[in-house]
Design a protein around this motif. Structure first.
Motif, PDB file in Angstrom:
ATOM      1  N   VAL A   1       0.851  -1.184   0.000  1.00 20.97           N
ATOM      2  CA  VAL A   1       0.000   0.000   0.000  1.00 20.97           C
ATOM      3  C   VAL A   1       0.887   1.234   0.000  1.00 20.97           C
ATOM      4  CG1 VAL A   1      -1.743   1.269   1.305  1.00 20.97           C
ATOM      5  CG2 VAL A   1      -1.826  -1.222   1.201  1.00 20.97           C
TER       6      VAL A   1
ATOM      7  N   GLN B   1      -4.561   5.295   2.517  1.00 15.19           N
ATOM      8  CA  GLN B   1      -5.396   4.654   1.503  1.00 15.19           C
ATOM      9  C   GLN B   1      -6.365   3.622   2.083  1.00 15.19           C
ATOM     10  OE1 GLN B   1      -3.090   3.265  -1.831  1.00 15.19           O
ATOM     11  NE2 GLN B   1      -2.565   5.325  -2.492  1.00 15.19           N
TER      12      GLN B   1
ATOM     13  N   ALA C   1     -10.615   3.873   1.879  1.00 14.85           N
ATOM     14  CA  ALA C   1     -11.459   2.793   1.361  1.00 14.85           C
ATOM     15  C   ALA C   1     -12.389   2.266   2.446  1.00 14.85           C
ATOM     16  CB  ALA C   1     -10.588   1.665   0.814  1.00 14.85           C
TER      17      ALA C   1
ATOM     18  N   SER D   1     -11.532  -3.475  -1.675  1.00 15.11           N
ATOM     19  CA  SER D   1     -10.417  -2.572  -1.970  1.00 15.11           C
ATOM     20  C   SER D   1      -9.156  -3.394  -2.207  1.00 15.11           C
ATOM     21  CB  SER D   1     -10.196  -1.586  -0.813  1.00 15.11           C
ATOM     22  OG  SER D   1      -9.988  -2.272   0.404  1.00 15.11           O
ATOM     23  N   ASN D   2      -8.301  -2.882  -3.114  1.00 12.89           N
ATOM     24  CA  ASN D   2      -7.085  -3.602  -3.509  1.00 12.89           C
ATOM     25  C   ASN D   2      -7.404  -5.063  -3.818  1.00 12.89           C
ATOM     26  OD1 ASN D   2      -5.101  -1.491  -3.303  1.00 12.89           O
ATOM     27  ND2 ASN D   2      -5.343  -1.604  -1.085  1.00 12.89           N
TER      28      ASN D   2
ATOM     29  N   ASP E   1      -8.349   0.691  -5.994  1.00 15.33           N
ATOM     30  CA  ASP E   1      -8.357   1.019  -4.570  1.00 15.33           C
ATOM     31  C   ASP E   1      -9.728   0.787  -3.943  1.00 15.33           C
ATOM     32  OD1 ASP E   1      -5.662   1.787  -4.376  1.00 15.33           O
ATOM     33  OD2 ASP E   1      -6.117   3.726  -5.272  1.00 15.33           O
ATOM     34  N   TRP E   2     -10.790   0.851  -4.775  1.00 20.95           N
ATOM     35  CA  TRP E   2     -12.150   0.590  -4.272  1.00 20.95           C
ATOM     36  C   TRP E   2     -13.002   0.191  -5.461  1.00 20.95           C
ATOM     37  CZ3 TRP E   2     -17.348   1.968  -4.479  1.00 20.95           C
ATOM     38  CH2 TRP E   2     -18.112   1.707  -3.330  1.00 20.95           C
TER      39      TRP E   2
ATOM     40  N   GLU F   1      -9.712   5.016  -7.888  1.00 22.66           N
ATOM     41  CA  GLU F   1      -8.280   5.007  -7.647  1.00 22.66           C
ATOM     42  C   GLU F   1      -7.923   6.269  -6.866  1.00 22.66           C
ATOM     43  OE1 GLU F   1      -6.188   2.686  -8.192  1.00 22.66           O
ATOM     44  OE2 GLU F   1      -7.098   1.410  -9.740  1.00 22.66           O
TER      45      GLU F   1
ATOM     46  N   SER G   1      -1.546   8.333  -6.078  1.00 22.08           N
ATOM     47  CA  SER G   1      -0.416   7.904  -5.276  1.00 22.08           C
ATOM     48  C   SER G   1       0.858   8.521  -5.816  1.00 22.08           C
ATOM     49  CB  SER G   1      -0.312   6.377  -5.300  1.00 22.08           C
ATOM     50  OG  SER G   1      -0.086   5.931  -6.627  1.00 22.08           O
TER      51      SER G   1
END
Length: 250
Positions: free
Chosen positions: A32, A37, A41, A62-63, A80-81, A111, A114
């Motif tokens: 992560v 993050q 989420a 998520s992820n 990410d979600w 997303e 990042s």
């Protein structure tokens, strides 16, 4: 040497199939980017749970690996979600999800920006394809959200004629997601150890869906208001020479 997706047929044609995750396939175990993050989420899911929105047939994660096979090459991307309205089989644990094979196409993917430069906007067609290309051209997810937690910028893209088009928010700075019956927007404040910008949900009437800590605070406030009202009523009755403990019918 990188293989151009679709070169077996033409420079533009893609052969897409929906196959389960191979038993020996190793999903990328990317760390992560930062501790914020998972909080972002988790907060999105938490308010949906408290409001009673989430149903057993839904998939919210998520992820989590979304899978497709493109020109015989297996691809998995982990947004990410993600929100999937309905799956064919309700499982306690999932390692991945293949749209069409296992249920609906995801209705929303998100997303969070990042430190990795540009991956959220990547339209790269060579293997492995970029995230934007995968969500737009392969999965054809109706809504793609890119959120900058540091600056609070929310980019809301909607699929129109197989292309993502940037949508403008309403007068409250929110976007209506018809498939969810909710508004999505940004909110600034503190939750747990993080202070900054968050993505939040609002219902059709414009009510903010609370987090657990907010719901507890609201319940305490209601209880305090009821206590104060009771005390005022008792004081009034006593001022009128009435014993609150000996009311008719009590």
């Amino acid at each position: 040497m990188a293989t151009q997706l679709g070169e077996a047929k033409s420079s533009t044609e893609l052969i897409i199939s929906w196959e389960a995750l191979p038993a020996d396939f190793q999903l990328e175990d990317e760390p992560v980017e930062n501790t914020g993050q998972p909080l972002l989420a988790g907060a999105l899911r938490e308010s949906l749970e408290i409001s009673g929105f989430i149903q057993p047939q839904m998939l919210i994660a998520s992820n989590f690996g979304l899978c497709a096979t493109i020109n015989d090459q297996f691809v998995a991307k982990a947004p990410d979600w993600v929100y999937v309205p309905a799956v064919n089989e309700i499982l306690a644990e999932r390692k991945s999800y293949t749209p069409n094979l296992e249920g609906d196409i995801p209705a929303v993917v998100m997303e969070f920006l990042s430190d990795t430069d540009g991956t959220e906007y990547s339209f790269k067609r060579i293997y492995p394809p970029g995230k934007w290309f995968f969500y737009e051209q392969i999965l054809q997810v109706p809504i793609y959200v890119i959120f900058d937690p540091n600056g609070g910028l929310l980019e809301y893209y909607q699929l129109e004629n197989r292309r993502y088009e940037l949508q403008q928010p309403d007068e409250n700075g929110r976007h209506w997601i018809d498939s969810m019956g909710l508004f999505l927007g940004t909110w600034q404040g503190t939750k747990e150890s993080r202070t900054g910008y968050w993505l939040r949900w609002w219902d059709k009437a414009g009510n903010l869906l609370p987090w657990a800590v907010e719901q507890i605070a609201q319940e305490r406030q209601r209880a305090e208001q009821e206590r104060q009202q009771k005390e005022r009523l008792i004081a009034y009755l006593q001022s009128q020479g009435i014993d609150p403990n000996n009311l008719p019918g009590s």
